[in-house]
Enzyme design. Sequence first.
Site, PDB file in Angstrom:
ATOM      1  N   ARG A   1     -17.133  28.552  21.050  1.00 52.80           N
ATOM      2  CA  ARG A   1     -16.848  29.798  21.739  1.00 52.80           C
ATOM      3  C   ARG A   1     -18.111  30.189  22.633  1.00 52.80           C
ATOM      4  O   ARG A   1     -17.513  30.651  23.707  1.00 52.80           O
ATOM      5  CB  ARG A   1     -16.355  30.944  20.663  1.00 52.80           C
TER       6      ARG A   1
ATOM      7  N   PHE B   1      -3.766  44.623  22.476  1.00 54.20           N
ATOM      8  CA  PHE B   1      -3.856  43.219  23.408  1.00 54.20           C
ATOM      9  C   PHE B   1      -2.705  42.112  22.813  1.00 54.20           C
ATOM     10  O   PHE B   1      -3.016  40.923  23.580  1.00 54.20           O
ATOM     11  CB  PHE B   1      -5.370  42.533  22.962  1.00 54.20           C
TER      12      PHE B   1
ATOM     13  N   THR C   1     -15.311  35.634  17.458  1.00 55.42           N
ATOM     14  CA  THR C   1     -14.052  35.936  18.277  1.00 55.42           C
ATOM     15  C   THR C   1     -14.542  36.168  19.718  1.00 55.42           C
ATOM     16  O   THR C   1     -14.013  35.651  20.631  1.00 55.42           O
ATOM     17  CB  THR C   1     -13.269  37.090  17.771  1.00 55.42           C
TER      18      THR C   1
ATOM     19  N   ASN D   1     -10.841  32.635  24.211  1.00 58.49           N
ATOM     20  CA  ASN D   1     -11.968  32.135  23.582  1.00 58.49           C
ATOM     21  C   ASN D   1     -11.882  30.762  22.919  1.00 58.49           C
ATOM     22  O   ASN D   1     -12.421  30.371  21.885  1.00 58.49           O
ATOM     23  CB  ASN D   1     -12.087  33.154  22.347  1.00 58.49           C
TER      24      ASN D   1
ATOM     25  N   GLU E   1       0.334  28.812   8.611  1.00 61.52           N
ATOM     26  CA  GLU E   1      -0.008  28.290   9.802  1.00 61.52           C
ATOM     27  C   GLU E   1       0.128  26.771  10.139  1.00 61.52           C
ATOM     28  O   GLU E   1       0.601  26.486  11.144  1.00 61.52           O
ATOM     29  CB  GLU E   1      -1.489  28.715  10.336  1.00 61.52           C
TER      30      GLU E   1
ATOM     31  N   ARG F   1     -14.447  27.703  11.098  1.00 62.24           N
ATOM     32  CA  ARG F   1     -14.739  28.985  11.667  1.00 62.24           C
ATOM     33  C   ARG F   1     -16.203  29.113  12.163  1.00 62.24           C
ATOM     34  O   ARG F   1     -16.281  29.806  13.160  1.00 62.24           O
ATOM     35  CB  ARG F   1     -14.193  30.091  10.913  1.00 62.24           C
TER      36      ARG F   1
ATOM     37  N   HIS G   1      -8.755  28.607  17.913  1.00 62.16           N
ATOM     38  CA  HIS G   1      -8.391  29.342  17.026  1.00 62.16           C
ATOM     39  C   HIS G   1      -8.466  28.631  15.727  1.00 62.16           C
ATOM     40  O   HIS G   1      -8.455  27.522  15.557  1.00 62.16           O
ATOM     41  CB  HIS G   1      -6.633  29.456  17.037  1.00 62.16           C
TER      42      HIS G   1
ATOM     43  N   TYR H   1       1.284  35.234  16.404  1.00 61.26           N
ATOM     44  CA  TYR H   1       0.414  36.403  16.142  1.00 61.26           C
ATOM     45  C   TYR H   1       1.050  37.565  15.633  1.00 61.26           C
ATOM     46  O   TYR H   1       0.536  38.584  16.041  1.00 61.26           O
ATOM     47  CB  TYR H   1      -0.287  36.377  17.607  1.00 61.26           C
TER      48      TYR H   1
ATOM     49  N   LYS I   1      -7.081  26.264  22.517  1.00 66.20           N
ATOM     50  CA  LYS I   1      -6.128  27.146  23.280  1.00 66.20           C
ATOM     51  C   LYS I   1      -5.794  26.840  24.793  1.00 66.20           C
ATOM     52  O   LYS I   1      -6.724  25.944  25.313  1.00 66.20           O
ATOM     53  CB  LYS I   1      -6.681  28.648  23.027  1.00 66.20           C
TER      54      LYS I   1
END
Length: 148
Positions: free
Chosen positions: A105, A60, A94, A115, A129, A88, A118, A52, A12
């Site tokens: 993270r 948010f 998250t 964070n 995706e 993950r 993704h 998203y 990100k």
Amino acid sequence: MAETQRTLAIVKPDAVAKGAIGEILRRIEAAGLRPIGLKLVQLSEGQARGFYAVHRERPFYASLVKFMTSGPVVVCALEGEQAIARWRQLMGATDPARADAGSIRKDLGTDVERNAVHGSDAPETARIELAYFFNATEIQGPVEALPG
Ligand code: ATP
Ligand code: MG
């Protein structure tokens, strides 16, 4: 049962800005996940909103779209055994404050929005995706296993 999967990783804008692309790719490779597609992209507002869209009713959402378009991101297609869950796991929860010690993270995230990374959450979302960012010629793998 062993299952080779593909998943989408995104570095990100916060992590790109702090110079953490290399560190995150290092952790990916050290974990035995294989990058099979990789590029640096600046998301448009439309691309971020679409990516998203599942969160469009969340409070948010607008802030998340603004964050995700605030600078370039690195999108990476990963392949490996149980790649979705393993990526993950490497990412952590998250919210960086709740993420396991040693997770990306925890080490590189700032808050629940900023964070660092993704990861797709299931095989079907991974397919969608990956197709959102990569066409067939941009993924290096056997033709019969291309996304979409
Ligand atoms: P990602 O989808 O980015 O891999 P995730 O699956 O852990 O992360 P989601 O619940 O899908 O988390 O939320 C998507 C993203 O929206 C989060 O990664 C984070 O950047 C942002 N986000 C989630 N919850 C919040 C929140 N409460 N406040 C602000 N931003 C949030
Ligand atoms: Mg998610």
